[in-house]
Motif scaffolding. Structure first.
Motif, PDB file in Angstrom:
ATOM      1  N   ALA A  54      70.892  13.859 167.729  1.00 47.10           N
ATOM      2  CA  ALA A  54      69.801  14.616 167.051  1.00 47.10           C
ATOM      3  C   ALA A  54      70.476  16.139 167.075  1.00 47.10           C
ATOM      4  CB  ALA A  54      68.334  14.649 167.792  1.00 47.10           C
ATOM      5  N   LEU A  55      71.270  16.464 167.652  1.00 50.91           N
ATOM      6  CA  LEU A  55      71.921  17.952 167.621  1.00 50.91           C
ATOM      7  C   LEU A  55      72.757  17.992 165.979  1.00 50.91           C
ATOM      8  CD1 LEU A  55      73.499  18.557 171.126  1.00 50.91           C
ATOM      9  CD2 LEU A  55      71.291  19.507 169.869  1.00 50.91           C
ATOM     10  N   GLY A  56      73.097  16.741 165.490  1.00 53.47           N
ATOM     11  CA  GLY A  56      73.597  17.006 164.448  1.00 53.47           C
ATOM     12  C   GLY A  56      72.869  17.929 163.121  1.00 53.47           C
ATOM     13  N   PHE A  57      71.621  17.700 163.248  1.00 51.38           N
ATOM     14  CA  PHE A  57      70.899  18.413 161.926  1.00 51.38           C
ATOM     15  C   PHE A  57      70.923  19.897 162.471  1.00 51.38           C
ATOM     16  CE2 PHE A  57      67.098  20.208 160.132  1.00 51.38           C
ATOM     17  CZ  PHE A  57      67.307  19.760 159.000  1.00 51.38           C
ATOM     18  N   PRO A  58      70.665  20.391 163.852  1.00 50.61           N
ATOM     19  CA  PRO A  58      70.562  21.942 163.904  1.00 50.61           C
ATOM     20  C   PRO A  58      71.955  22.469 163.856  1.00 50.61           C
ATOM     21  CG  PRO A  58      69.671  20.546 165.807  1.00 50.61           C
ATOM     22  CD  PRO A  58      69.824  19.626 164.596  1.00 50.61           C
ATOM     23  N   LEU A  59      73.027  21.612 164.231  1.00 50.49           N
ATOM     24  CA  LEU A  59      74.436  22.303 164.294  1.00 50.49           C
ATOM     25  C   LEU A  59      74.661  22.373 162.740  1.00 50.49           C
ATOM     26  CD1 LEU A  59      76.226  20.250 167.153  1.00 50.49           C
ATOM     27  CD2 LEU A  59      75.494  22.850 167.054  1.00 50.49           C
ATOM     28  N   ARG A  60      74.424  21.598 162.263  1.00 50.24           N
ATOM     29  CA  ARG A  60      74.621  21.680 160.522  1.00 50.24           C
ATOM     30  C   ARG A  60      73.816  22.899 159.886  1.00 50.24           C
ATOM     31  NH1 ARG A  60      77.658  17.909 158.381  1.00 50.24           N
ATOM     32  NH2 ARG A  60      76.840  16.217 159.840  1.00 50.24           N
ATOM     33  N   ALA A  61      72.657  22.970 160.368  1.00 53.71           N
ATOM     34  CA  ALA A  61      71.821  24.184 159.730  1.00 53.71           C
ATOM     35  C   ALA A  61      72.575  25.579 160.468  1.00 53.71           C
ATOM     36  CB  ALA A  61      70.398  24.039 160.490  1.00 53.71           C
ATOM     37  N   ALA A  62      73.176  25.431 161.361  1.00 53.74           N
ATOM     38  CA  ALA A  62      73.497  26.670 162.127  1.00 53.74           C
ATOM     39  C   ALA A  62      74.882  27.039 161.106  1.00 53.74           C
ATOM     40  CB  ALA A  62      74.161  26.508 163.614  1.00 53.74           C
ATOM     41  N   SER A  63      75.464  25.918 160.771  1.00 53.01           N
ATOM     42  CA  SER A  63      76.894  26.264 159.690  1.00 53.01           C
ATOM     43  C   SER A  63      76.221  26.514 158.342  1.00 53.01           C
ATOM     44  CB  SER A  63      77.563  25.055 159.519  1.00 53.01           C
ATOM     45  OG  SER A  63      77.054  23.972 158.898  1.00 53.01           O
ATOM     46  N   GLY A  64      75.024  26.553 158.018  1.00 50.81           N
ATOM     47  CA  GLY A  64      74.493  27.064 156.880  1.00 50.81           C
ATOM     48  C   GLY A  64      74.439  26.065 155.659  1.00 50.81           C
ATOM     49  N   PHE A  65      74.566  24.601 156.363  1.00 49.22           N
ATOM     50  CA  PHE A  65      74.501  23.648 155.374  1.00 49.22           C
ATOM     51  C   PHE A  65      75.432  23.679 154.035  1.00 49.22           C
ATOM     52  CE2 PHE A  65      70.039  23.530 156.930  1.00 49.22           C
ATOM     53  CZ  PHE A  65      70.224  22.141 157.505  1.00 49.22           C
ATOM     54  N   VAL A  66      76.479  24.312 154.167  1.00 49.42           N
ATOM     55  CA  VAL A  66      77.476  24.693 153.259  1.00 49.42           C
ATOM     56  C   VAL A  66      78.740  23.815 153.562  1.00 49.42           C
ATOM     57  CG1 VAL A  66      76.712  26.876 152.525  1.00 49.42           C
ATOM     58  CG2 VAL A  66      78.400  26.581 154.152  1.00 49.42           C
ATOM     59  N   VAL A  67      79.749  23.485 152.514  1.00 48.16           N
ATOM     60  CA  VAL A  67      80.950  23.040 152.658  1.00 48.16           C
ATOM     61  C   VAL A  67      81.891  23.975 152.529  1.00 48.16           C
ATOM     62  CG1 VAL A  67      82.588  21.271 151.897  1.00 48.16           C
ATOM     63  CG2 VAL A  67      80.099  20.853 151.742  1.00 48.16           C
ATOM     64  N   LYS A  68      82.596  24.192 153.811  1.00 49.01           N
ATOM     65  CA  LYS A  68      83.723  25.559 153.675  1.00 49.01           C
ATOM     66  C   LYS A  68      85.102  24.757 153.511  1.00 49.01           C
ATOM     67  CE  LYS A  68      80.806  28.215 156.419  1.00 49.01           C
ATOM     68  NZ  LYS A  68      80.527  28.542 158.126  1.00 49.01           N
ATOM     69  N   PRO A  69      85.813  25.641 152.710  1.00 50.98           N
ATOM     70  CA  PRO A  69      87.171  25.266 152.300  1.00 50.98           C
ATOM     71  C   PRO A  69      88.092  24.898 153.540  1.00 50.98           C
ATOM     72  CG  PRO A  69      86.810  27.298 151.183  1.00 50.98           C
ATOM     73  CD  PRO A  69      85.443  26.960 152.123  1.00 50.98           C
ATOM     74  N   GLU A  70      88.015  25.855 154.535  1.00 49.29           N
ATOM     75  CA  GLU A  70      88.716  25.664 155.569  1.00 49.29           C
ATOM     76  C   GLU A  70      87.799  25.218 156.890  1.00 49.29           C
ATOM     77  OE1 GLU A  70      91.544  28.518 158.679  1.00 49.29           O
ATOM     78  OE2 GLU A  70      91.636  28.504 156.449  1.00 49.29           O
ATOM     79  N   PRO A  71      87.808  24.168 157.332  1.00 44.88           N
ATOM     80  CA  PRO A  71      86.876  23.517 158.581  1.00 44.88           C
ATOM     81  C   PRO A  71      86.894  24.466 159.911  1.00 44.88           C
ATOM     82  CG  PRO A  71      88.400  21.833 157.753  1.00 44.88           C
ATOM     83  CD  PRO A  71      88.908  23.249 157.146  1.00 44.88           C
ATOM     84  N   THR A  72      85.774  24.795 160.014  1.00 48.49           N
ATOM     85  CA  THR A  72      85.461  25.271 161.416  1.00 48.49           C
ATOM     86  C   THR A  72      85.326  24.441 162.499  1.00 48.49           C
ATOM     87  OG1 THR A  72      83.074  25.363 161.284  1.00 48.49           O
ATOM     88  CG2 THR A  72      84.193  27.066 160.284  1.00 48.49           C
ATOM     89  N   VAL A  73      85.410  25.019 163.941  1.00 49.77           N
ATOM     90  CA  VAL A  73      85.380  24.309 164.977  1.00 49.77           C
ATOM     91  C   VAL A  73      83.972  23.313 164.999  1.00 49.77           C
ATOM     92  CG1 VAL A  73      85.048  24.295 167.476  1.00 49.77           C
ATOM     93  CG2 VAL A  73      86.633  25.630 166.490  1.00 49.77           C
ATOM     94  N   LEU A  74      83.043  23.966 164.626  1.00 49.14           N
ATOM     95  CA  LEU A  74      81.779  23.130 164.399  1.00 49.14           C
ATOM     96  C   LEU A  74      81.772  21.918 163.234  1.00 49.14           C
ATOM     97  CD1 LEU A  74      78.731  23.158 165.035  1.00 49.14           C
ATOM     98  CD2 LEU A  74      78.193  24.747 163.350  1.00 49.14           C
ATOM     99  N   GLN A  75      82.500  22.456 162.274  1.00 48.14           N
ATOM    100  CA  GLN A  75      82.480  21.418 161.251  1.00 48.14           C
ATOM    101  C   GLN A  75      83.546  20.250 161.794  1.00 48.14           C
ATOM    102  OE1 GLN A  75      83.935  23.515 157.961  1.00 48.14           O
ATOM    103  NE2 GLN A  75      82.066  23.449 156.936  1.00 48.14           N
ATOM    104  N   HIS A  76      84.482  20.491 162.589  1.00 51.04           N
ATOM    105  CA  HIS A  76      85.183  19.476 163.279  1.00 51.04           C
ATOM    106  C   HIS A  76      84.542  18.416 164.238  1.00 51.04           C
ATOM    107  CE1 HIS A  76      88.886  20.011 161.596  1.00 51.04           C
ATOM    108  NE2 HIS A  76      89.184  21.412 161.994  1.00 51.04           N
ATOM    109  N   PHE A  77      83.482  19.336 165.099  1.00 49.61           N
ATOM    110  CA  PHE A  77      82.803  18.528 166.010  1.00 49.61           C
ATOM    111  C   PHE A  77      81.946  17.677 165.244  1.00 49.61           C
ATOM    112  CE2 PHE A  77      78.692  18.230 168.276  1.00 49.61           C
ATOM    113  CZ  PHE A  77      79.255  17.973 169.407  1.00 49.61           C
ATOM    114  N   LEU A  78      81.188  18.265 164.027  1.00 50.49           N
ATOM    115  CA  LEU A  78      80.361  17.330 163.351  1.00 50.49           C
ATOM    116  C   LEU A  78      81.026  16.208 162.747  1.00 50.49           C
ATOM    117  CD1 LEU A  78      78.161  19.986 161.539  1.00 50.49           C
ATOM    118  CD2 LEU A  78      77.485  18.164 163.291  1.00 50.49           C
TER     119      LEU A  78
END
Length: 135
Positions: free
Chosen positions: A96-120
């Protein structure tokens, strides 16, 4: 004997043999787990399978389904304490943490992946795969 809605919901989510609807929900959630793991693996290819915006929307829908399932399980659990103490339920909590974590990243696709995006992308599918232990 009349049962509360929470009891009916708990039985629906926890016992697939309780009714045809419970069986269908169980099969749907299994399929969602498998689909989410396969989808995450498809996203790791060098050539994009789908437009990044469409892929993000699909990931948000998947995250939402797992978040709603977790909320329904927690709200309908006969004993909240026992629910959180059971190790099989920790896969639900972490999924269930996938949704809040994705919200924390701003629901955007960043060109350079962050640690949070790698986790997701890498850890979340493994956690979701653990949900199959329940079924």
């Amino acid at each position: 004997v009349e049962r509360r809605r929470a009891d009916v919901l708990w039985e629906l989510l926890d016992d697939p043999r309780s009714s045809p609807t419970a069986w269908f929900v169980s099969q749907f959630l299994k399929a969602m787990v498998i689909f989410s793991v396969l989808w995450s693996n498809l996203q790791m290819t060098e050539q994009e399978v789908l437009d990044p915006s469409v892929a993000l929307v699909l990931e948000i829908v998947i995250d939402s389904i797992f978040m709603v399932e977790f909320a329904c399980r927690v709200l309908s659990a006969p004993s909240k304490r026992n629910y959180f103490m059971d190790l099989l339920n920790w896969a639900d909590i972490l999924s269930a943490l996938g949704f809040p974590l994705r919200a924390a990243s701003g629901f955007v696709v960043k060109p350079e992946p962050t640690v949070l995006q790698h986790f997701l992308r890498f850890v979340m599918p493994l956690v979701r795969f653990l949900k199959l232990l329940r079924y």
